[in-house]
Write a protein that holds these residues in place. Structure first.
Motif: not given
Lengths: 238, 297
Positions: B62-85
């Motif tokens: 669904g739209f809402f799930i897809s939106f939350v999932l994609s934005v959520g993954i990108v938020a975690l990617y931010g954490l990855g940037l911090r700890y891996l880079i």
């Protein structure tokens, strides 16, 4: 029992020593002043206790019996050591109220507003400027806010770095009067770093004199106030 | 020239511009907290657009799930940037330059990862914000429905950020850390937490911008590089890199100028004009135009 006990504290910046094996202690409820000229290592001493600078290997800083060397600065603050930094350093874009709120992170939720209210009673000026950005306050008001931040933090030990710096005499005496009041009312322990002996002696129980990174004189106020060193350093030019 | 044209361009300028503002916001959040510029800032927009495309169009969520999932993954990617880079570079004594080079390479890496998995051709963005032919007619002006979704999402997001930064203790601590990291620590503020939060906010707002821009630019490599990224930088530079509100205002101004330059001059020069603005601000007002903060470096 001593609240803070420091043994062999050594700090150097790029190999140049700033503190050379300094040892001293502060008991609960005491007011201790560290005197010394510019560059003696006074600020470094406070920064080392707060964990803002790295200490050499053999250094020991025991707070309530626990060695805090190497801990992150925020963890040391959370153990109950408040540090009013040199030059006040309020958060300029945060309002007066917000500055106090950020400093009250450690205080339990139900006591926060009471603590903040108490600071406003102590410093009426701040009360009328609650919602103003702290950067727009005068130097004296910023110093009051900086001390206020330490008071709302619920810390047992408060370290104040040169509260008189860059302030008008009338403001300075006001601030020292308030410091005395705070210590008397609220069972706090105060570590005061100051160049001006005339201001800090009347407030203190004990004195340490720091010179070129070493403690060169120590004792109770009565013991040291007539010593040649204190006379030379602070009263000679009168 | 009719009023209708002016109104049309104004509205679409504000809509597109507010997404540039979000991208600029990503730059500002990171600069405030660690004084670094992430050259892969814009990659978050492309990543979230492709993630949304995958979840919604390919998997059929669904739209809402897809939106939350994609934005959520990108938020975690931010954490990855911090700890891996960021952290490994800092631990080894690296500074701003090392971070710039590393993130520049990450930007290129993501473009290539996308080419490997999705191919280089743009994917159609699902019509979740109305079809391309859906228009709202108002006083003789026709405006694509997607603009109103952009307004809605940006307004909700700004209200949320305003609440977070001004009303919560976490937000106040975040601002305190931005203004004076050392003293914030003396107040007992957990700077580990605020730094992580800044990284996550930074990638999240850009990720949301990516999903909003996808109906206009398609789900394409364009969302992950070059001109859109630089428009985000322009918005951030107008805010002196430190003022979140200034970044959004800067982005909107840029969007309006861009649209009117298309109208009055030619669409060929559209991107050139935003680059010119970036360069001009850097030369004449290097501390920013829309800066309401008192702390300036």
């Amino acid at each position: 029992m001593s609240l803070l006990k420091i043994r062999n504290l050594a700090v150097s910046y790029n190999g140049i020593p700033a503190l050379k094996k300094v040892s001293f202690e502060i008991n609960k409820g005491e007011v201790v002043s560290v005197l010394g000229p510019n560059g003696a290592g006074k600020t470094t001493l406070l920064r080392a206790i707060s964990g803002l600078v790295k200490c050499e290997k053999e250094s020991e800083i025991l707070y309530k019996g626990k060695n805090i060397v190497g801990l992150q600065a925020y963890k040391i603050a959370r153990m109950g050591i408040a540090h009013v930094p040199e030059g006040r350093q309020v958060f300029p874009d945060l309002s007066v109220q917000e500055n106090l709120e950020v400093a009250s992170v450690l205080t339990s939720l139900n006591r926060r507003s009471g603590k903040i209210q108490k600071v406003y009673e102590l410093f009426q000026e701040l009360n009328s400027r609650k919602n103003q950005p702290a950067g727009t306050l005068s130097g004296g008001e910023q110093q009051m806010l900086a001390i206020g931040r330490a008071l709302v933090s619920d810390s047992e030990l408060i370290m104040v770095d040169e509260p008189s710096m860059g302030l008008a005499p009338v403001i300075i005496s006001r601030i020292f009067k308030t410091l005395r009041q705070i210590v008397q009312e609220q069972n706090l322990t105060l570590l005061l770093v100051e160049q001006n002996a005339k201001l800090s002696l009347p407030l203190s129980d004990r004195i340490y004199v720091l010179s070129q990174g070493r403690i060169v004189l120590s004792g109770t106020v009565d013991e040291v106030k007539d010593s040649d060193l204190i006379r030379q350093m602070y009263f000679a030019r009168e | 020239m009719e009023t209708k044209d002016i109104l049309q361009n104004l509205v679409s300028g504000i809509a597109i511009g507010s997404t540039y503002g979000l991208i600029g916001l990503g730059v500002v959040f990171l600069w405030q907290s660690i004084e670094r510029i992430n050259f892969a800032n814009i990659s978050s927009a492309m990543l979230s657009a492709y993630l949304f495309y995958t979840f919604y169009s390919e998997i059929g969520m669904g739209f809402f799930i897809s939106f939350v999932l994609s934005v959520g993954i990108v938020a975690l990617y931010g954490l990855g940037l911090r700890y891996l880079i960021h952290e490994p570079i800092t631990k080894r004594g690296g500074g701003r330059l090392e971070f710039v080079v590393a993130t520049l390479m990450i930007c290129v890496l993501w473009l290539n990862v996308i080419i490997v998995f999705y191919g280089g051709l743009p994917k159609p963005f699902p019509p979740v914000f109305g079809k391309a032919t859906d228009f709202v007619r108002f006083a003789g002006v026709s405006l694509p429905v997607v603009y109103f979704y952009i307004f809605l999402v940006v307004a909700i997001l700004m209200a949320f950020l305003h609440f977070l930064l001004r009303k919560t203790l976490v937000g106040k601590s975040l601002r305190a850390t931005a203004q004076n990291k050392e003293v914030a620590q003396l107040m007992g503020v957990n700077v580990n937490l605020t730094t992580s939060l800044a990284f996550m906010l930074s990638t999240t707002v850009v990720g949301i911008a990516g999903i909003l821009l996808a109906p206009i630019y398609f789900v394409s490599l364009e969302l992950g590089g070059g001109s859109i990224g630089i428009k985000g930088f322009s918005a951030a530079v107008m805010a002196g890199l430190i003022d979140p509100y200034g970044a959004v205002v800067g982005g909107i101004l840029l969007g309006i100028i861009e649209n009117f330059s298309t109208l009055f001059i030619s669409s060929t020069y559209r991107d050139v004009i935003s680059f010119l603005i970036l360069v001009a601000v850097l030369i004449f007002k290097p501390k920013g135009i829309f800066v309401w903060s008192l702390h300036r470096d």
